[in-house]
Design an enzyme around this catalytic site. Structure first.
Site, mmCIF file in Angstrom:
data_model
loop_
_atom_site.group_PDB
_atom_site.id
_atom_site.type_symbol
_atom_site.label_atom_id
_atom_site.label_comp_id
_atom_site.label_asym_id
_atom_site.label_seq_id
_atom_site.Cartn_x
_atom_site.Cartn_y
_atom_site.Cartn_z
ATOM 1 N N CYS A 2 -5.778 -43.921 -20.618
ATOM 2 C CA CYS A 2 -5.863 -44.973 -21.637
ATOM 3 C C CYS A 2 -4.753 -46.000 -21.369
ATOM 4 O O CYS A 2 -3.704 -45.683 -20.827
ATOM 5 C CB CYS A 2 -5.672 -44.493 -23.066
ATOM 6 S SG CYS A 2 -6.760 -43.147 -23.523
ATOM 7 N N ARG A 27 -6.916 -47.963 -16.356
ATOM 8 C CA ARG A 27 -6.428 -46.709 -16.930
ATOM 9 C C ARG A 27 -7.501 -45.975 -17.745
ATOM 10 O O ARG A 27 -7.296 -44.831 -18.166
ATOM 11 C CB ARG A 27 -5.229 -46.982 -17.832
ATOM 12 C CG ARG A 27 -4.084 -47.662 -17.126
ATOM 13 C CD ARG A 27 -2.934 -47.857 -18.065
ATOM 14 N NE ARG A 27 -2.449 -46.582 -18.559
ATOM 15 C CZ ARG A 27 -1.586 -45.802 -17.918
ATOM 16 N NH1 ARG A 27 -1.092 -46.191 -16.766
ATOM 17 N NH2 ARG A 27 -1.197 -44.665 -18.440
ATOM 18 N N TRP A 75 -9.849 -43.743 -22.167
ATOM 19 C CA TRP A 75 -10.482 -42.744 -21.297
ATOM 20 C C TRP A 75 -10.523 -41.475 -22.141
ATOM 21 O O TRP A 75 -9.502 -40.863 -22.404
ATOM 22 C CB TRP A 75 -9.657 -42.540 -20.042
ATOM 23 C CG TRP A 75 -10.304 -41.648 -19.028
ATOM 24 C CD1 TRP A 75 -11.214 -41.996 -18.079
ATOM 25 C CD2 TRP A 75 -10.067 -40.239 -18.852
ATOM 26 N NE1 TRP A 75 -11.569 -40.904 -17.328
ATOM 27 C CE2 TRP A 75 -10.878 -39.807 -17.776
ATOM 28 C CE3 TRP A 75 -9.256 -39.306 -19.483
ATOM 29 C CZ2 TRP A 75 -10.906 -38.499 -17.328
ATOM 30 C CZ3 TRP A 75 -9.282 -37.989 -19.043
ATOM 31 C CH2 TRP A 75 -10.104 -37.594 -17.971
ATOM 32 N N ASN A 101 -1.939 -43.064 -26.055
ATOM 33 C CA ASN A 101 -2.332 -42.617 -24.721
ATOM 34 C C ASN A 101 -1.743 -41.233 -24.515
ATOM 35 O O ASN A 101 -0.517 -41.094 -24.505
ATOM 36 C CB ASN A 101 -1.785 -43.609 -23.675
ATOM 37 C CG ASN A 101 -1.888 -43.077 -22.256
ATOM 38 O OD1 ASN A 101 -2.758 -42.283 -21.945
ATOM 39 N ND2 ASN A 101 -0.995 -43.520 -21.391
ATOM 40 N N GLY A 102 -2.595 -40.229 -24.403
ATOM 41 C CA GLY A 102 -2.080 -38.872 -24.209
ATOM 42 C C GLY A 102 -2.922 -37.871 -24.966
ATOM 43 O O GLY A 102 -4.055 -38.163 -25.354
ATOM 44 N N GLU A 488 -10.873 -37.673 2.960
ATOM 45 C CA GLU A 488 -10.653 -38.916 2.215
ATOM 46 C C GLU A 488 -11.916 -39.796 2.243
ATOM 47 O O GLU A 488 -12.288 -40.392 1.240
ATOM 48 C CB GLU A 488 -9.434 -39.642 2.810
ATOM 49 C CG GLU A 488 -9.133 -41.015 2.255
ATOM 50 C CD GLU A 488 -8.834 -41.047 0.757
ATOM 51 O OE1 GLU A 488 -8.702 -39.991 0.134
ATOM 52 O OE2 GLU A 488 -8.773 -42.160 0.217
ATOM 53 N N LYS A 492 -13.925 -41.028 -1.038
ATOM 54 C CA LYS A 492 -14.191 -42.454 -1.330
ATOM 55 C C LYS A 492 -15.656 -42.660 -1.650
ATOM 56 O O LYS A 492 -16.004 -43.350 -2.597
ATOM 57 C CB LYS A 492 -13.843 -43.354 -0.128
ATOM 58 C CG LYS A 492 -12.427 -43.692 0.173
ATOM 59 C CD LYS A 492 -11.696 -44.472 -0.860
ATOM 60 C CE LYS A 492 -11.189 -43.602 -1.969
ATOM 61 N NZ LYS A 492 -9.869 -43.098 -1.930
ATOM 62 N N GLU A 495 -16.709 -40.956 -5.107
ATOM 63 C CA GLU A 495 -16.166 -41.490 -6.364
ATOM 64 C C GLU A 495 -16.713 -42.867 -6.718
ATOM 65 O O GLU A 495 -16.795 -43.203 -7.891
ATOM 66 C CB GLU A 495 -14.639 -41.465 -6.394
ATOM 67 C CG GLU A 495 -13.937 -42.461 -5.528
ATOM 68 C CD GLU A 495 -12.413 -42.372 -5.631
ATOM 69 O OE1 GLU A 495 -11.883 -42.115 -6.713
ATOM 70 O OE2 GLU A 495 -11.752 -42.585 -4.597
ATOM 71 N N HIS A 511 -19.525 -22.774 10.801
ATOM 72 C CA HIS A 511 -19.358 -21.625 9.894
ATOM 73 C C HIS A 511 -20.086 -21.818 8.572
ATOM 74 O O HIS A 511 -19.795 -21.146 7.602
ATOM 75 C CB HIS A 511 -17.867 -21.377 9.641
ATOM 76 C CG HIS A 511 -17.123 -21.037 10.891
ATOM 77 N ND1 HIS A 511 -17.280 -19.837 11.553
ATOM 78 C CD2 HIS A 511 -16.253 -21.767 11.631
ATOM 79 C CE1 HIS A 511 -16.510 -19.829 12.640
ATOM 80 N NE2 HIS A 511 -15.886 -21.000 12.707
ATOM 81 N N LYS A 610 -7.619 -44.823 -13.231
ATOM 82 C CA LYS A 610 -6.698 -45.009 -12.117
ATOM 83 C C LYS A 610 -5.526 -44.042 -12.180
ATOM 84 O O LYS A 610 -5.086 -43.528 -11.162
ATOM 85 C CB LYS A 610 -6.181 -46.459 -12.139
ATOM 86 C CG LYS A 610 -5.285 -46.815 -10.983
ATOM 87 C CD LYS A 610 -6.064 -46.884 -9.693
ATOM 88 C CE LYS A 610 -5.187 -47.148 -8.500
ATOM 89 N NZ LYS A 610 -5.885 -46.792 -7.257
HETATM 90 O O1 M6R Z 1 -1.587 -41.994 -8.722
HETATM 91 P P1 M6R Z 1 -1.814 -40.794 -7.868
HETATM 92 O O2 M6R Z 1 -1.691 -41.092 -6.434
HETATM 93 O O3 M6R Z 1 -0.949 -39.634 -8.272
HETATM 94 O O4 M6R Z 1 -3.301 -40.380 -8.166
HETATM 95 C C1 M6R Z 1 -3.860 -39.218 -7.631
HETATM 96 C C2 M6R Z 1 -5.360 -39.224 -7.747
HETATM 97 O O5 M6R Z 1 -5.749 -39.268 -9.096
HETATM 98 C C3 M6R Z 1 -5.992 -40.405 -7.012
HETATM 99 O O6 M6R Z 1 -5.615 -40.428 -5.680
HETATM 100 C C4 M6R Z 1 -7.529 -40.336 -7.111
HETATM 101 O O7 M6R Z 1 -8.002 -39.237 -6.405
HETATM 102 C C5 M6R Z 1 -8.146 -41.635 -6.598
HETATM 103 N N1 M6R Z 1 -9.185 -42.065 -7.479
HETATM 104 C C6 M6R Z 1 -8.751 -41.518 -5.265
HETATM 105 O O8 M6R Z 1 -9.308 -42.698 -4.816
#
Ligand code: M6R
Length: 615
Positions: A2, A27, A75, A101-102, A488, A492, A495, A511, A610
């Protein structure tokens, strides 16, 4: 997660809050709301959806204006995203409003008590419980708002960044933080409140970042004072001058922040090594490492803790540290590490990697490691973030603000910082020869130019994206340094396009995952010249014999994979240890184009945020 924003001063608060919410939408973006006092009435407008929906709704239904207000972009944690669960929340009297937020973990027991005392609740949120608790304390103890907030927070278990105001005292906002970030912008007779400094950059460069367990009351025409929530003691003010500017957080002509951030990588990587990588002098200068060299050199091992993309950067660093500096490395999901009763000693160095510097699991892992006596080094992007402050020392990535939820430049700049550290330690330990060291410095300095070169394949990648955009599954394979890149690449794609994708070490395919391969399955194989090339080529043949579709990420000029693959994407040649900085680029672009073609919200994918400040 949030985002929260607030303003009290002499300007019209509505546009400041609304624009601020847009900047904080990274956020959380499942609902949004605003509360303002217009001199007579408290007006609240809130809705499920994005800040744009709030803007439409609030301008239609309410003539909202005034010089004090708070806003929220959500969020969801407690309660589904809908209008009622959106913030701000009022107290039963309708006098107090709050944004939060929390998570208030003990909200159920607090709610039971309040229900017994006759309070009623409209929403399913923990936040509505908190604002009524504050109201209850205020009434029963006959104290002012600030004191009531303090007493209430001392009964709360959980995490919060909150802003509260009372419509009967519309000159002040009470703010507090524990575990979620909160910045106060200080202007001339005005204050701004936000989860990060982006909402007030054009108004002031002076900011205070509240520490955990601190609260403040910001009042018109008054200086701000910060107190400890627990014992009410005054805290020394530390006003920071902000280094970021507005341009850095705007799209700058790109369709999406993600694309802008992909294209920013050459400069971001340069910014990361600027002043640290001194090729002519053949040295690496990093204050955080120099000052703690003994700790690094005496370490039995390095434990990396991180989440998501940052965890993938950590995996790359495992190869770099072990290969170059000969230090054993363990890479841990922070969320597992924190609950695993791990064996940590004073001879461990823990490296915590986080773009946002606010990830709750990483923060908790750091606290655990510190409590066991380990030295904790942070690799963060956001200056002044919680993780940057909680760690014993660290190095910023200097990537600039990353707004797109999918991490791109954060990943490559994290790898750059970790490579610099590994090279510096390798030199200090004598595990690298001076010629090899110099070769690495020279090659690293050339990486930004090579990333630019890799970006030139954009339209070719777009064409490949068009061919495979309707696939239901993708497999990503890589070996050695490029195994984490495969993970990675898969992250990408899933997500932002919501296509199922899995990353695997290429040799593991036999395997199990090989059973998935048929003519419907695109397999992205990282097969650069250095690093198990022949073995990966054999894996490609295995895929081909099972009719899988092959997209090879290859070194410029490669012939063998080109003959086998359906498509290849070339990247320039570099040292094996630096290949992840180049092979990542096409994978970012591939997922970006697929997501755009599928009409997905690239910068704000569903269910994500984020910065993940909840467990
Ligand atoms: O801010 P951070 O690097 O600690 O965040 C970690 C993950 O939440 C972040 O990398 C997330 O996996 C991204 N959406 C990936 O693109």
């Amino acid at each position: 997660m949030c985002g929260i924003v607030g303003y009290v001063g002499h300007r019209d608060a509505y546009p400041i809050i609304l624009e601020g919410l847009k900047r904080l939408e990274y956020r959380g973006y499942d609902s949004a709301g605003i509360a303002m006092f217009d001199g007579t009435n408290l007006k609240v407008s809130k809705t499920k959806g994005k800040v744009l929906d709030l803007e439409n709704k609030s301008t239609q239904e309410n003539n909202i204006n005034g010089t004090i207000g708070i806003g929220h972009t959500r969020w969801a944690t407690h309660g589904v995203p809908n209008d009622v669960n959106s913030h701000p929340h009022y107290s039963n009297s309708g006098d107090l409003v709050i944004i939060h937020n929390g998570i208030i973990e003990n909200y159920e027991s607090l709610k039971k008590e309040l229900l017994k005392r006759g309070y009623t609740f409209n929403s399913d949120t923990d936040t509505e419980v908190l604002i009524n608790l504050i109201e209850d304390v205020k009434k029963n103890e006959g104290v002012k708002l600030g004191k009531a907030v303090q007493i209430a927070l001392n009964q709360v278990v959980g995490a919060y960044a909150i802003a509260v105001f009372d419509k009967n005292k519309p000159d002040e906002i009470v703010v507090a933080r524990l575990g979620s970030p909160l910045a106060i912008g200080i202007g001339e007779d005005e204050f701004f409140i936000a989860s990060d400094a982006s909402p007030f950059l054009e108004y002031t460069k002076n900011a205070i970042y509240l520490e955990d367990e601190e609260m403040a009351i910001v009042r018109r025409h008054k200086d701000v004072k910060i107190r400890k929530i627990k014992d009410d003691s005054l805290v020394d003010l530390y006003i920071q001058e902000l280094q970021i500017n507005l341009e850095q957080i705007e799209k700058g002509g790109y369709d999406h922040f993600m694309l802008k951030e992909i294209y920013e990588q050459p400069n971001a990587i340069k910014d990361t090594y600027r002043g640290r990588l001194l090729v002519n002098e053949a040295i690496i200068k990093m204050a955080g490492v120099e000052d703690n060299m003994k700790k690094f050199l005496n370490a039995d091992r390095i434990i990396v803790v991180a989440c998501g993309t940052s965890w993938h950067a950590g995996l790359v660093s495992e190869y770099i540290f072990e290969d170059l500096a000969r230090i054993p490395v363990e890479v841990e999901y922070a969320s597992e590490f924190r609950y695993r009763n791990p064996i940590i000693t004073e001879k461990d160095v823990v490296i915590a990697i986080s773009q946002s510097g606010e990830t709750a699991d990483t923060l908790a892992a750091i606290k655990l490691a510190k409590s066991k006596g380990a030295f904790v080094f942070g690799v963060c992007n956001v200056v002044g973030s919680s993780i940057a402050r909680e760690t014993d020392a660290g190095a910023y990535t200097h990537a600039g603000p990353e707004i797109g939820v999918a991490s791109t430049k954060a990943f490559t700049t994290q790898i750059t910082v970790l490579t610099l550290i590994a090279l510096r330690l390798a030199r200090a330990k004598g595990t690298i020869s001076s010629s090899d060291f110099r070769r690495h410095l020279l090659e690293l300095e050339m990486i930004p130019g090579k990333v630019e070169e890799a970006l030139k394949s954009d339209s070719h990648i777009k064409m490949i994206a068009d061919i495979y955009k309707d696939a239901k599954n993708f497999l990503y394979l890589g070996r050695g340094y490029n195994f984490p890149v495969a993970l990675e690449g898969a992250l990408k794609l899933k997500e932002i396009s919501y296509i199922h994708a899995e990353g695997y070490p290429a040799a593991e395919m036999k395997h199990g995952p090989i059973a998935l391969i048929d003519e419907q399955m695109p397999v992205v194989v990282i097969a650069t010249k250095k690093g198990h090339y022949d073995k990966v080529v054999s894996n490609i043949q295995e895929i081909k014999s099972r009719k899988g579709k092959i997209i090879g990420i290859v070194t410029q000029g490669d012939k063998s994979v080109k003959d086998l693959a359906d498509y290849v994407i070339e990247v320039p040649e570099t040292l094996e240890s630096l290949t992840p900085l180049l092979t990542t680029i096409p994978l970012q672009l591939l997922s970006y184009h697929i997501a755009v073609m599928l009409d997905k919200n690239v910068d704000q994918p569903r269910n994500l945020a984020k910065s993940v400040t909840v467990e």
